[in-house]
Write an enzyme that holds these catalytic residues in place. Structure first.
Site, PDB file in Angstrom:
ATOM      1  CE1 TYR A 176      -3.309  -2.566   0.319  1.00  0.00           C
ATOM      2  CE2 TYR A 176      -3.881  -2.133   2.347  1.00  0.00           C
ATOM      3  CZ  TYR A 176      -4.088  -2.973   1.277  1.00  0.00           C
ATOM      4  OH  TYR A 176      -5.033  -3.837   1.366  1.00  0.00           O
ATOM      5  CB  SER A 177       0.859   4.463  -0.379  1.00  0.00           C
ATOM      6  OG  SER A 177      -0.403   4.467  -0.872  1.00  0.00           O
TER       7      SER A 177
END
Length: 344
Positions: free
Chosen positions: A62-63
């Site tokens: 995630y990111s």
């Protein structure tokens, strides 16, 4: 807040958990989910804990790890009040050691996640996808080592095929390794494929479902209607190509049924969709996300009440689809159906 055992384990989790994919969001996918900074993330954590939601789910992908870093800072000083679930296995780079769950990759991924989260242990480590290139014996032995070391408390999988999960459970029993107790799955009123194979497997093997995208990738937020354009602000504008597919007519049929139940109950469409999931077999926790405080508080309103049997039946009928072979004859032919009564 109601709490449930996570599969056949001693871990108790809230029926609603918080998905931290919106924390530190960047890029075309995660940036469209949300981009809460540390201050806003801390406020959302405050609201969750006040409501009894103490399980926070994230992932290394995630990111590029930003979600884990922001979550770690948001819970600083109250680590003993929360449960952290994170995932690994998807590619985080272009190198040969940057994907999968080999022994070296798994150990390195856990160490890096612990550093980003600023903690000494992960409550639930889930394998983000099935890795066909790593022998399951190597995987299970490595997870056993991580659990024995205290760096990981429990293990689970995500988006796994049923045969691979069953094989892992059998080999874990044979070698006395920890079994998987969780499966993070896509499940919603417009995506009920989980029920065909994975739900019966979970019931038989003591694997609790952690549900991701319970609102069908933003399609069941109450903002989408038949013969109307996707409203401005919907993340579907940017992320529809990543979403689980659904036929338009099926979606609108479900939305019509949700609207009818909303009129009866005074509840919102998302609250009804979430409450329906909370009454399904094997579901331990439904992961809700929120880009802001308003969305979070609305999602929290999905607990503390129950749909009636008639309302559930109406939603079941509207969302039902014929499963693929070999499940079809068990729905169509009396002899098959008698041998295998459904869980739901």
């Amino acid at each position: 807040m109601e709490y449930r055992q996570l599969g056949d384990s001693g871990l108790r989790v809230p029926v609603l958990s918080f998905g931290a994919g919106t924390f530190g969001g960047s890029g075309p996918l995660f940036g469209a989910w949300g981009n809460s900074d540390v201050e806003e993330a801390r406020r959302l954590v405050d609201i969750c804990l006040e409501a009894g939601v103490n399980l926070f789910d994230t992932a290394d992908v995630y990111s590029d790890g930003a979600s884990e870093r922001v979550l770690g800072q948001a819970i600083k000083g109250r680590r003993d009040q929360v449960l952290i679930s994170t995932k690994t296995g998807l590619p985080t780079g272009d190198g040969p050691g940057d994907w999968g769950v080999s022994r070296s990759r798994l150990i390195r991924s856990v160490e890096e996640a612990l550093r980003r989260l600023d903690t000494d242990h992960i409550d639930l480590l889930q394998l983000h996808a099935y890795d066909a290139t790593t022998p399951v014996e190597e995987l299970l032995a490595t997870l056993d080592m991580l659990v024995t070391s205290g760096k990981v408390r429990y293990t689970g999988v995500s988006n796994y095929p049923g045969w691979a999960l069953m094989k892992a459970q059998g080999l874990a029993d044979r070698a006395s390794h920890p079994r998987f107790v969780a499966h993070q799955v896509y499940y919603s009123l417009i995506g009920r494929a989980y029920e065909a194979d994975l739900m019966p497997l979970a019931a038989d093997q003591g694997v609790g479902a952690l549900v991701w995208s319970p609102l069908g990738w933003g399609r069941l937020t109450g903002k989408i209607r038949r013969n109307a354009p996707i409203p401005e602000g919907s993340r579907l504008h940017e992320t529809a190509q990543f979403a689980p597919p659904v036929e338009d007519e099926h979606l609108y049929r479900v939305i019509d049924a949700l609207d009818a139940v909303a009129a009866e109950t005074g509840r919102t469409v998302p609250q009804i969709a979430l409450n329906w999931l909370l009454q399904r077999p094997t579901v331990a926790s439904v992961i809700v996300g929120a880009r802001n405080e308003e969305q979070l508080r609305q999602n929290l309103g999905a607990v503390g009440w129950r749909l009636t049997p008639d309302q559930i039946a109406a939603l079941d009928a509207a969302s039902d689809v014929m499963p693929p072979y070999p499940h079809t004859p068990y729905r169509q032919q009396e002899g098959f159906a008698r041998l295998n009564p459904p869980l739901v």
